[in-house]
Design a protein around this motif. Sequence first.
Motif, PDB file in Angstrom:
ATOM      1  N   GLU A   1      -4.813  -2.095  -5.824  1.00  0.00           N
ATOM      2  CA  GLU A   1      -5.663  -1.345  -6.843  1.00  0.00           C
ATOM      3  C   GLU A   1      -6.869  -0.279  -6.301  1.00  0.00           C
ATOM      4  OE1 GLU A   1      -6.624  -4.010 -10.091  1.00  0.00           O
ATOM      5  OE2 GLU A   1      -4.950  -5.289  -9.494  1.00  0.00           O
ATOM      6  N   GLN A   2      -7.452  -0.784  -5.251  1.00  0.00           N
ATOM      7  CA  GLN A   2      -8.274  -0.054  -4.651  1.00  0.00           C
ATOM      8  C   GLN A   2      -7.741   1.635  -4.272  1.00  0.00           C
ATOM      9  OE1 GLN A   2     -10.355  -1.262  -1.293  1.00  0.00           O
ATOM     10  NE2 GLN A   2     -12.339  -1.155  -2.399  1.00  0.00           N
ATOM     11  N   ARG A   3      -6.360   1.273  -3.659  1.00  0.00           N
ATOM     12  CA  ARG A   3      -5.663   2.314  -3.009  1.00  0.00           C
ATOM     13  C   ARG A   3      -5.518   3.447  -4.053  1.00  0.00           C
ATOM     14  NH1 ARG A   3      -2.620   3.933   1.387  1.00  0.00           N
ATOM     15  NH2 ARG A   3      -3.977   2.513   2.557  1.00  0.00           N
TER      16      ARG A   3
ATOM     17  N   LYS B   1      -7.129   3.596  -6.923  1.00  0.00           N
ATOM     18  CA  LYS B   1      -8.429   4.310  -7.170  1.00  0.00           C
ATOM     19  C   LYS B   1      -8.506   5.340  -6.314  1.00  0.00           C
ATOM     20  CE  LYS B   1     -13.000   2.626  -7.721  1.00  0.00           C
ATOM     21  NZ  LYS B   1     -14.089   1.747  -7.432  1.00  0.00           N
ATOM     22  N   GLU B   2      -8.514   5.085  -5.231  1.00  0.00           N
ATOM     23  CA  GLU B   2      -9.171   6.111  -3.938  1.00  0.00           C
ATOM     24  C   GLU B   2      -8.101   7.397  -4.331  1.00  0.00           C
ATOM     25  OE1 GLU B   2      -7.874   4.628  -0.253  1.00  0.00           O
ATOM     26  OE2 GLU B   2      -9.868   2.960  -0.533  1.00  0.00           O
TER      27      GLU B   2
ATOM     28  N   LEU C   1      -5.814   5.663 -10.888  1.00  0.00           N
ATOM     29  CA  LEU C   1      -6.213   4.389 -11.383  1.00  0.00           C
ATOM     30  C   LEU C   1      -6.255   4.629 -12.965  1.00  0.00           C
ATOM     31  CD1 LEU C   1      -5.898   1.101 -10.930  1.00  0.00           C
ATOM     32  CD2 LEU C   1      -8.456   1.165 -10.325  1.00  0.00           C
ATOM     33  N   GLY C   2      -7.370   5.708 -13.167  1.00  0.00           N
ATOM     34  CA  GLY C   2      -7.824   5.804 -14.434  1.00  0.00           C
ATOM     35  C   GLY C   2      -6.758   6.300 -15.360  1.00  0.00           C
TER      36      GLY C   2
ATOM     37  N   LEU D   1      -5.872  -6.307  -4.885  1.00  0.00           N
ATOM     38  CA  LEU D   1      -7.163  -5.950  -4.923  1.00  0.00           C
ATOM     39  C   LEU D   1      -6.858  -4.595  -4.245  1.00  0.00           C
ATOM     40  CD1 LEU D   1      -9.884  -6.629  -5.873  1.00  0.00           C
ATOM     41  CD2 LEU D   1     -10.252  -6.567  -3.419  1.00  0.00           C
ATOM     42  N   LEU D   2      -6.265  -4.616  -2.958  1.00  0.00           N
ATOM     43  CA  LEU D   2      -6.231  -3.686  -2.075  1.00  0.00           C
ATOM     44  C   LEU D   2      -5.320  -2.524  -2.715  1.00  0.00           C
ATOM     45  CD1 LEU D   2      -5.692  -5.201   1.377  1.00  0.00           C
ATOM     46  CD2 LEU D   2      -7.827  -4.385   0.605  1.00  0.00           C
TER      47      LEU D   2
ATOM     48  N   LEU E   1       0.935  -1.187   0.016  1.00  0.00           N
ATOM     49  CA  LEU E   1      -0.173  -0.005  -0.242  1.00  0.00           C
ATOM     50  C   LEU E   1       0.865   1.170   0.152  1.00  0.00           C
ATOM     51  CD1 LEU E   1      -2.929  -0.922   2.359  1.00  0.00           C
ATOM     52  CD2 LEU E   1      -2.954  -0.541  -0.094  1.00  0.00           C
TER      53      LEU E   1
END
Lengths: 425, 637
Positions: free
Chosen positions: B160-162, B164-165, B169-170, B157-158, B125
């Motif tokens: 990628e979520q970070r 994104k937050e 990510l985009g 996954l975590l 992370l």
Amino acid sequence: MMRSKPDEDDYWNSSKFRAFTFDDDDDEFSTLKESKRAVNSIVVDDDDDDDEDDVEKVSWSGEPVGTFPDVPSRSFAPELRKPKAEYKVSKPVLLVNLVKGRAYSFETFRSLKDKMLLLDEAVHANDGNVITAVLIFLKKSLSKEILSRELTSREIALRHYIHYLKEMGEQKSLVELLKSLGRTEDMALLQYKEHLNIKDEVRKKEYLKACIGLPFSPEDASHVQDHYTLLERQIIIEANDKQAENKVEVFKKHPRKASILNMPIITTLYYSCFYHYGEPEGTFSSPANIRSTFKISEKQYFLTVLGARAKLKEWFDVDRLFTAKNWFGYTKKKSPIGFHRVVDILQKNNAPVQVLQEYVSLVEDTEQKISLAQKYKCHDIVIDTYKDLKDRQQLIIYQGKVERNSPEDRKIQDLLNNTQIRWKN
Amino acid sequence: MKRRLAQYSTRTHDFEKHDHRSRDPPVCHMILVSEGRKMAAHLSYGRVNLNILREAARKELREFLDKCAGSKAIVWDEYLTGPFGLIAQYSLLKEHEVEKMFTLKPGRLPAADVKNIIFFVRPKLELMDIIADNVASEDKLRTPRDFHVLFVPRRSLLCEQRLKEKGVLGSLINVDEYILDLIPYDGDLLSMESESAFRECYLENDQTSLYHTAKGLMTLQALYGTIPQIFGKGECARHVANMMLRMKREFAGCQTQILPVFDTLLLLDRNVDLLTPLATQLTYEGLIDEIYSINNGYVKLPPEKFAQKKQGEGEKDLPTEPKKLQLNSAEELYAEIRDKNFNAVGAALSKKAKIISAAFEERHNAKTVGEIKQFVSQLPHMQAARTSLANHTSVAELIKDITTSDAFFDNLTVEQEFMTGVDTDKANTYIEDCIARKDPLIKILRLVCMQSVCNNGLKQKVLDFYKREILQTYGFQHILTLNNLEKAGLLKLQTATRNNYPTIRKTLKLWMEDANEQNPNDISYVYSGYAPLSVRLTQLLARPGWRSIEEVLKMLPGPHFEERQQLPSGLHKKRQQGENRITLVFFLGGVTYAEIAALRFLSQMEDGGTEYVIATTKLINGTSFIKSLMERLEVPP
């Protein structure tokens, strides 16, 4: 988060998913149909505002991965890809593939039973990523009480959930979870660990005070109590000594290099022996008080005092430390640590030969005594010991090592000339 | 290096890890850069050609690089450069248009006129936050660059979520994973280099690393054929075997048509044998690792002993940078001495010195043009041998300074007392003294844990005493670490009325009083008397089989089992007369260099009948092992 949505969708949509075939005949597995729908309705995760129409626009190819030209390979070696293409999907792996294909929606899992079935399947696949994905979904869609109740009987999922909360730094949720699971000791330790993140010492002290009541094991409870007491004392000592820095002689002569806050007990004791030696036991900063409050072992206490006083070259204090009066008023040197170690410490602090000599002579083991005496040039001890051993040969050898016509040379010569002594060799 | 053999010396070196890490350079000068086009020939020296595995990994890497068309720069998570160096050199990256390399750190990325920026990162992370920072700080006025993230060894996954937050990510064109489960380290050695595997399995009860292990083993079977026999001991071993069997069922019908290379797989839990990693390794390679720590096949050494003496120059410049040496079996001399007991290394080095100087003397005998030509053609090889000899003589000197110190001797004496069962039920004065001297905490923990393991737990009074001394001297925050060690079973309260360690020791002959260090006849030479339990179990499995030690196996934690995997007809191996069996031993939770040496010794034994290939989640030593279980105490910035 705000307007990046289209991009995100692009990302997810363009990203790779693994294709697989469904076994439509398989109807005993109730969630299968739902799963199929879920697969076809690919959503990022659980974004609430995604409506059904949005999710349908995602491209999906039924072709096997091996012939998928622009899908990035996710397998380790190309050789491995073939089997995957021919991979016949069995029930248990279905839901998992769902997630692994990077395209999933759990929205179709509405009832608790379905949700738990999903979790069990995820656990069955052993892939931490899959389990975590499901857990994040459950965390958002179930109440805390229900989730922790369900996790109680699902050890593996529970571990992953705990790991997830730790990673995300969700301290509060984690504490609550451990409490509801009855893992009170773990909870207590976790809360105790938080003190490391508190910089301000007064706040840290208050936090530790609050920790005292937590359900630690009895031993840990007493350690945490001690930790609190120590910091409390250190704060008082630090405040006083800051004041004293420009006034008191010892501080002026030996300026403090660092604050005493957050130092271990033994370091604190050393500090107190250095700056506060001889204070009455009633003061918090006195060595005696620290010793009794924290039940410091006799050995540790002696070593620490010795280290500090020797550093200051206070040989008189060193002498008093080891002097014990017996019932008849005779004084005798006593030490809970071997005198060879006392010598070692004194020597490291450049003690003069007269001081060293006194302690070398107290070393019990004769061989060790001689070797130390030789090493530190305590000639009298070497000579007297050989005399006591009636070892003429060694004495002659030693004579060869000392300076000619020096007092020790003459002393040896006198002994060798002494006809009263019955030498053994 | 036995107690009675060790020299008594007055030198006082502390036996602890020397840290010679230099500061991060702004641009990534890594192993990859310096290695040039060196082939990994040593990987194919062994019975099993591990180069196949490496080639597969390289192919995968090339494919990923080609996916990001155009010029590129790689931003490295520094930790990964080591493992990657074992797979690919800079030349490979260059051929695929990698023009620049940087070290991952916060702020704006350095200017580089490239089309693609690729982040090679572990799924952590905190690294995601740095990537997000890099991407967000990108100069908007410049020509936009394409960003990609490659997770090694797996996407998370975590993470990628970070991303994104953080809203980046985009902006990422590609998010992919590079599955690097088993990395070939040497001709007979594979490691996953997963530093936290033991902690995850035994402390956090997170079995994800076991899932990756099973996956890695499936990869291996895809390349080297199905392994017909699986043995195992321990909970994790059972778990891995179960997953493998299930994965195989799920892949049913698409069997690899490869003749099996391995006959047997042995899965061993590290917690079946907690004693071995705690003991100080006494082989040459083991000691290098204990003292200077080997990372990804490299060691950094204090430079003083490596100063170049140039002819005609009186003054020599003392180098200040640590000397970096690569250690693997590609180096003839190292392959010869790495697994020897350190006490036998001196003799081996001087023998080698004689051979080399004799070879150089040959020039006087070369009279004819043909002879001179012959001599000259051998010169490069001879010069390499001489450099190698000089290096290892220096390394051996460095190590000897430490092994002849009082501190080393005293420590070893106590270890050997514990291993032979002397006074393991009392508080040990040496440990107490070490605490009073404030020796490194890891050293203390290593010894206390060792005593606990050798006594099947400590008495309440003894345990309390050690804990109090440790907390008073090193600080109360270590309550957390002590709890971790208890959870992992390294430190425990004696509950059973009987201490079963002596029985285990005697039955398995874990202590050999007359271990021969010079010409070993038993694996116990690697610890100068102590035969590593894990390797003893491996040895007994091959001959006469575990049935003979059922009783002891039951005393060790976890189940033991045997499974068979069906081979397609026609793939059954027809062994030639005298051909050895090949066993893959997988250490779940880490293996030490001394254990590897012991297994190599068994492989080389005449009429041993079995050769070993070693795989592990991580190469460890006592220090790194204990460290992995300590609570991270540093306050986050």
